[in-house]
Design a protein around this motif. Structure first.
Motif, PDB file in Angstrom:
ATOM      1  N   LEU A 175       0.826  -1.205   0.000  1.00  0.00           N
ATOM      2  CA  LEU A 175       0.000   0.000   0.000  1.00  0.00           C
ATOM      3  C   LEU A 175       0.861   1.256   0.000  1.00  0.00           C
ATOM      4  O   LEU A 175       0.568   2.223  -0.714  1.00  0.00           O
ATOM      5  CB  LEU A 175      -0.934  -0.012   1.220  1.00  0.00           C
ATOM      6  CG  LEU A 175      -2.004  -1.113   1.234  1.00  0.00           C
ATOM      7  CD1 LEU A 175      -2.728  -1.130   2.567  1.00  0.00           C
ATOM      8  CD2 LEU A 175      -2.993  -0.938   0.092  1.00  0.00           C
ATOM      9  N   ALA A 176       1.926   1.263   0.790  1.00  0.00           N
ATOM     10  CA  ALA A 176       2.807   2.429   0.842  1.00  0.00           C
ATOM     11  C   ALA A 176       3.536   2.626  -0.478  1.00  0.00           C
ATOM     12  O   ALA A 176       3.694   3.762  -0.952  1.00  0.00           O
ATOM     13  CB  ALA A 176       3.814   2.271   1.988  1.00  0.00           C
ATOM     14  N   ARG A 177       3.992   1.541  -1.080  1.00  0.00           N
ATOM     15  CA  ARG A 177       4.685   1.637  -2.355  1.00  0.00           C
ATOM     16  C   ARG A 177       3.744   2.156  -3.444  1.00  0.00           C
ATOM     17  O   ARG A 177       4.116   3.002  -4.259  1.00  0.00           O
ATOM     18  CB  ARG A 177       5.235   0.263  -2.737  1.00  0.00           C
ATOM     19  CG  ARG A 177       6.008   0.208  -4.020  1.00  0.00           C
ATOM     20  CD  ARG A 177       7.360   0.853  -3.925  1.00  0.00           C
ATOM     21  NE  ARG A 177       8.294   0.120  -3.089  1.00  0.00           N
ATOM     22  CZ  ARG A 177       9.561   0.490  -2.912  1.00  0.00           C
ATOM     23  NH1 ARG A 177      10.023   1.570  -3.521  1.00  0.00           N
ATOM     24  NH2 ARG A 177      10.361  -0.193  -2.121  1.00  0.00           N
ATOM     25  N   ASP A 178       2.507   1.672  -3.422  1.00  0.00           N
ATOM     26  CA  ASP A 178       1.516   2.138  -4.385  1.00  0.00           C
ATOM     27  C   ASP A 178       1.274   3.641  -4.214  1.00  0.00           C
ATOM     28  O   ASP A 178       1.183   4.390  -5.195  1.00  0.00           O
ATOM     29  CB  ASP A 178       0.211   1.371  -4.189  1.00  0.00           C
ATOM     30  CG  ASP A 178      -0.877   1.799  -5.157  1.00  0.00           C
ATOM     31  OD1 ASP A 178      -0.803   1.376  -6.321  1.00  0.00           O
ATOM     32  OD2 ASP A 178      -1.776   2.555  -4.758  1.00  0.00           O
ATOM     33  N   HIS A 179       1.206   4.080  -2.987  1.00  0.00           N
ATOM     34  CA  HIS A 179       0.993   5.497  -2.693  1.00  0.00           C
ATOM     35  C   HIS A 179       2.175   6.326  -3.194  1.00  0.00           C
ATOM     36  O   HIS A 179       1.997   7.353  -3.849  1.00  0.00           O
ATOM     37  CB  HIS A 179       0.830   5.673  -1.181  1.00  0.00           C
ATOM     38  CG  HIS A 179       0.636   7.091  -0.747  1.00  0.00           C
ATOM     39  ND1 HIS A 179      -0.568   7.741  -0.840  1.00  0.00           N
ATOM     40  CD2 HIS A 179       1.502   7.981  -0.203  1.00  0.00           C
ATOM     41  CE1 HIS A 179      -0.438   8.977  -0.374  1.00  0.00           C
ATOM     42  NE2 HIS A 179       0.805   9.142   0.013  1.00  0.00           N
ATOM     43  N   ALA A 180       3.402   5.870  -2.900  1.00  0.00           N
ATOM     44  CA  ALA A 180       4.593   6.622  -3.310  1.00  0.00           C
ATOM     45  C   ALA A 180       4.707   6.688  -4.829  1.00  0.00           C
ATOM     46  O   ALA A 180       4.995   7.742  -5.397  1.00  0.00           O
ATOM     47  CB  ALA A 180       5.847   5.972  -2.715  1.00  0.00           C
ATOM     48  N   CYS A 181       4.456   5.573  -5.512  1.00  0.00           N
ATOM     49  CA  CYS A 181       4.554   5.562  -6.969  1.00  0.00           C
ATOM     50  C   CYS A 181       3.452   6.392  -7.601  1.00  0.00           C
ATOM     51  O   CYS A 181       3.652   7.036  -8.633  1.00  0.00           O
ATOM     52  CB  CYS A 181       4.495   4.127  -7.485  1.00  0.00           C
ATOM     53  SG  CYS A 181       5.948   3.151  -7.025  1.00  0.00           S
ATOM     54  N   GLY A 182       2.269   6.420  -6.979  1.00  0.00           N
ATOM     55  CA  GLY A 182       1.177   7.234  -7.489  1.00  0.00           C
ATOM     56  C   GLY A 182       1.514   8.701  -7.450  1.00  0.00           C
ATOM     57  O   GLY A 182       1.240   9.455  -8.387  1.00  0.00           O
ATOM     58  N   LEU A 193      14.277   9.961  -0.039  1.00  0.00           N
ATOM     59  CA  LEU A 193      14.535   9.454   1.310  1.00  0.00           C
ATOM     60  C   LEU A 193      13.489   8.424   1.712  1.00  0.00           C
ATOM     61  O   LEU A 193      13.810   7.382   2.298  1.00  0.00           O
ATOM     62  CB  LEU A 193      14.551  10.627   2.295  1.00  0.00           C
ATOM     63  CG  LEU A 193      14.766  10.277   3.781  1.00  0.00           C
ATOM     64  CD1 LEU A 193      16.114   9.612   3.981  1.00  0.00           C
ATOM     65  CD2 LEU A 193      14.639  11.522   4.631  1.00  0.00           C
ATOM     66  N   ARG A 194      12.233   8.684   1.387  1.00  0.00           N
ATOM     67  CA  ARG A 194      11.168   7.757   1.754  1.00  0.00           C
ATOM     68  C   ARG A 194      11.286   6.450   0.961  1.00  0.00           C
ATOM     69  O   ARG A 194      11.059   5.371   1.504  1.00  0.00           O
ATOM     70  CB  ARG A 194       9.800   8.398   1.522  1.00  0.00           C
ATOM     71  CG  ARG A 194       9.539   9.552   2.480  1.00  0.00           C
ATOM     72  CD  ARG A 194       8.063   9.800   2.682  1.00  0.00           C
ATOM     73  NE  ARG A 194       7.886  10.859   3.672  1.00  0.00           N
ATOM     74  CZ  ARG A 194       7.892  10.661   4.978  1.00  0.00           C
ATOM     75  NH1 ARG A 194       8.079   9.450   5.470  1.00  0.00           N
ATOM     76  NH2 ARG A 194       7.721  11.666   5.815  1.00  0.00           N
ATOM     77  N   LEU A 227      11.700   2.747   2.461  1.00  0.00           N
ATOM     78  CA  LEU A 227      10.883   1.598   2.072  1.00  0.00           C
ATOM     79  C   LEU A 227      11.745   0.431   1.614  1.00  0.00           C
ATOM     80  O   LEU A 227      11.433  -0.733   1.888  1.00  0.00           O
ATOM     81  CB  LEU A 227       9.909   1.995   0.969  1.00  0.00           C
ATOM     82  CG  LEU A 227       8.745   2.915   1.379  1.00  0.00           C
ATOM     83  CD1 LEU A 227       7.932   3.315   0.156  1.00  0.00           C
ATOM     84  CD2 LEU A 227       7.865   2.254   2.421  1.00  0.00           C
ATOM     85  N   ALA A 228      12.848   0.732   0.923  1.00  0.00           N
ATOM     86  CA  ALA A 228      13.755  -0.344   0.490  1.00  0.00           C
ATOM     87  C   ALA A 228      14.341  -1.067   1.694  1.00  0.00           C
ATOM     88  O   ALA A 228      14.491  -2.301   1.690  1.00  0.00           O
ATOM     89  CB  ALA A 228      14.868   0.238  -0.383  1.00  0.00           C
ATOM     90  N   GLY A 229      14.676  -0.309   2.751  1.00  0.00           N
ATOM     91  CA  GLY A 229      15.177  -0.946   3.968  1.00  0.00           C
ATOM     92  C   GLY A 229      14.131  -1.837   4.614  1.00  0.00           C
ATOM     93  O   GLY A 229      14.443  -2.930   5.115  1.00  0.00           O
ATOM     94  N   LEU A 287      11.529  -7.361   5.557  1.00  0.00           N
ATOM     95  CA  LEU A 287      10.464  -8.308   5.227  1.00  0.00           C
ATOM     96  C   LEU A 287      11.018  -9.542   4.526  1.00  0.00           C
ATOM     97  O   LEU A 287      10.577 -10.664   4.792  1.00  0.00           O
ATOM     98  CB  LEU A 287       9.419  -7.629   4.348  1.00  0.00           C
ATOM     99  CG  LEU A 287       8.319  -8.536   3.793  1.00  0.00           C
ATOM    100  CD1 LEU A 287       7.573  -9.244   4.916  1.00  0.00           C
ATOM    101  CD2 LEU A 287       7.358  -7.735   2.926  1.00  0.00           C
ATOM    102  N   ALA A 288      11.992  -9.352   3.638  1.00  0.00           N
ATOM    103  CA  ALA A 288      12.567 -10.500   2.927  1.00  0.00           C
ATOM    104  C   ALA A 288      13.169 -11.500   3.913  1.00  0.00           C
ATOM    105  O   ALA A 288      12.958 -12.713   3.792  1.00  0.00           O
ATOM    106  CB  ALA A 288      13.617 -10.028   1.934  1.00  0.00           C
ATOM    107  N   GLY A 289      13.921 -10.999   4.894  1.00  0.00           N
ATOM    108  CA  GLY A 289      14.489 -11.897   5.895  1.00  0.00           C
ATOM    109  C   GLY A 289      13.414 -12.599   6.691  1.00  0.00           C
ATOM    110  O   GLY A 289      13.482 -13.814   6.949  1.00  0.00           O
ATOM    111  N   ALA A 290      12.387 -11.847   7.120  1.00  0.00           N
ATOM    112  CA  ALA A 290      11.303 -12.423   7.906  1.00  0.00           C
ATOM    113  C   ALA A 290      10.564 -13.505   7.126  1.00  0.00           C
ATOM    114  O   ALA A 290      10.232 -14.572   7.671  1.00  0.00           O
ATOM    115  CB  ALA A 290      10.336 -11.317   8.335  1.00  0.00           C
TER     116      ALA A 290
END
Length: 541
Positions: free
Chosen positions: A308-315, A328-329, A333-335, A340-343
């Motif tokens: 949802l956050a990525r969709d918002h940022a790309c929009g 910066l944001r 998000l990449a961090g 999430l990938a590790g989890a």
């Protein structure tokens, strides 16, 4: 004036590059080809149909109907529309049944938890009774009680919405927390039957058909050793409450559709699962399953928030009106994507171990590893989900706190995760107890060695050295910590080991993805995760 559309999830399987890559590496080609259409279908339901019912769920919270039109005790509930739809989907798509049909052998748990991962964020906490039901089925099978297995398992693992049951779990007093402990429920032998008396709390019993209950038979000694495990059905053959009085519905953290209640057991007919003692040991298989559900659900909630956050940022970027500090944001998000990938790899590795054990393909060391990693994964991923979701809300700015985005509900659900089966401190202590019982870190070190043996790319080799150093650090700390320091540092030790295991799994997958998919995403996530550091331990405490 341009209008920014609110974030809306699409097909949650098709859009999840990390999950699809994991399944491509893990599953045999034939199994993956067979299950992928079902995952696509679940992704579509989770991305569109169920989220659109969310506003109705907020408007229609569960309602307790204590009396029928004739003045008789009914103790029934009205549940929200999303829960009714979630019940149907969960049954038909086999969210519990898949694990017990074992169509894909040792990979059946991976299949099941992939379905659960897609389903959970859209279900309004319906994954809670599913986790308990899965655990109840596991406990009954392990008990060897043929009568109860024949009675309950066909319902718990049914794909028919008209026949499926869900299960509750009543394990402690109200003040005792969610993990097994001192039970406030007393069992009395009255004639040919056992009957239960006492109080249970935070139970979705008004929406379940059965429960497994820890109770103390009269005359048994105090403490956990005196507890026995009982099987209870919520209603008798005439459909009347089985000595179960519902005092009230209990609000709490999480989606509002969950009908948690405070109960009084007043002569509730019950059956012993096996033996009049040893109840805590008999419930252990349920805890293992519930913790796997918790870890996978934590990843699912975090992933939905990030989508949802990525969709918002790309929009915003597409409208050429980027927010100040947008680079910066996006970096932030990449961090979070790396976390999430590790989890995700840790949670699904626990699912793999459960599948291997159930297919009798797990050796002694892998069984020991599962006992360590199940509580560790539940502890670590719950914290990661909370952190990820908090930052995704911030990424949307003021809009992030609005209910219509779906993010506040995800955060509330993530907050409830560690409370659903134990606190983070309790899970960390259990991790250390499992390590002590298995003779230390040998099983974990062996598995990490196997994982890192496949790593060849120079950056990933350097990351492997960081993993090994963190495990060595934890081993030295465990050897040198005094008793008080061991208790105080349990969470930090578990975090160190958990992050090391996540990074080892991610590095192994990154090496495969570079070679087989020509994809550097997992490798970038591994580098980012490693840059955050692994050990949070002091020298000796």
């Amino acid at each position: 004036m341009a209008v920014v559309q609110p974030p809306e999830p699409d097909n949650q399987y098709a859009a999840d590059r990390a999950l699809r890559s994991y399944l491509a590496r893990t599953l045999p080609a034939a199994a993956r080809a067979e299950i992928e259409p079902g995952l696509e279908a679940m992704g579509a339901l989770a991305g569109r149909a169920l989220p659109r019912m969310q506003p109705a769920g907020r408007a229609r919270e569960p309602r307790l109907l204590q009396w029928d039109e004739s003045g008789n005790c009914a103790d029934r509930s009205e549940i929200a529309p999303r829960w009714r739809e979630a019940q149907r989907i969960a049954a038909e798509r086999g969210l519990v049944a898949t694990a017990y049909e074992r169509r894909h052998g040792a990979y059946s748990r991976v299949h099941q938890f992939a379905l659960a991962y897609l389903f959970a964020p859209s279900s309004g906490l319906y994954y809670c009774p599913l986790a308990a039901s899965d655990g109840a089925a596991k406990v009954l099978l392990a008990s060897g009680n043929r009568a109860l297995i024949a009675r309950a398992l066909p319902h718990l693992a049914s794909r028919d919405p008209r026949k499926i049951w869900t299960s509750g779990q009543w394990m402690t007093e109200a003040a005792g927390g969610p993990a097994p402990g001192p039970a406030g429920i007393v069992a009395r032998r009255e004639g040919e039957r056992w009957r239960l008396y006492g109080r249970a709390w935070l139970s979705p019993a008004i929406a379940t058909q059965m429960a497994l209950v820890l109770a103390r038979p009269e005359g048994n000694p105090p403490g956990a050793s005196g507890l026995a495990l009982f099987y209870v059905e919520a209603r008798d053959a005439q459909g009347r409450p089985n000595g179960i009085l519902i005092h009230r519905l209990e609000g709490g953290v999480g989606a509002r559709e969950l009908p948690a209640a405070e109960l009084r057991l007043d002569g509730t007919a019950a059956e012993l699962v096996a033996g009049t003692t040893g109840g805590v040991e008999r419930i252990a298989p349920m805890l293992q399953i519930v913790r796997a559900w918790s870890a996978v659900t934590a990843c699912a909630l975090a992933r939905r928030g990030l989508a949802l956050a990525r969709d918002h940022a790309c929009g915003r970027a597409a409208l050429r009106a980027p927010r100040v500090g947008q680079p910066l944001r996006l970096d932030a998000l990449a961090g979070l994507e790396a976390e999430l990938a590790g989890a995700l790899h840790l949670a699904f590795f626990v699912a793999e171990l459960i599948g291997r054990e159930e297919a009798q393909r797990a050796g002694v060391q892998q069984q020991e590893l599962l006992r360590v990693l199940a509580p560790l994964a539940a502890h670590l991923t719950a914290g990661q989900a909370l952190r990820i979701l908090s930052e995704t809300i911030e990424a949307l700015g003021g809009a992030g706190r609005l209910a219509d985005t779906g993010l506040p509900e995800l955060l509330r659900e993530a907050q409830a995760l560690p409370l659903g089966q134990d606190t983070s401190g309790g899970l960390a202590r259990e991790t250390l107890r499992a390590l002590e019982a298995s003779g230390g870190l040998a099983a974990l070190e062996r598995e990490i060695g196997i994982l890192l043996r496949e790593v060849r790319e120079p950056d990933l080799v350097r990351i492997s050295a960081l993993v090994e150093a963190a495990v060595d650090r934890a081993e030295a700390w465990l050897a040198g910590a005094k008793e008080g320091g061991l208790e105080a540092g349990a969470r930090r030790c578990a975090l160190t080991l958990g992050r090391a295991m996540e990074l080892a799994l991610l590095a192994r997958h990154a090496q495969w993805s570079l070679a087989e998919e020509r994809d550097s995403l997992a490798a970038a996530a591994a580098r980012r995760l490693a840059a955050g550091g692994l050990s949070v331990l002091a020298e000796v405490e």
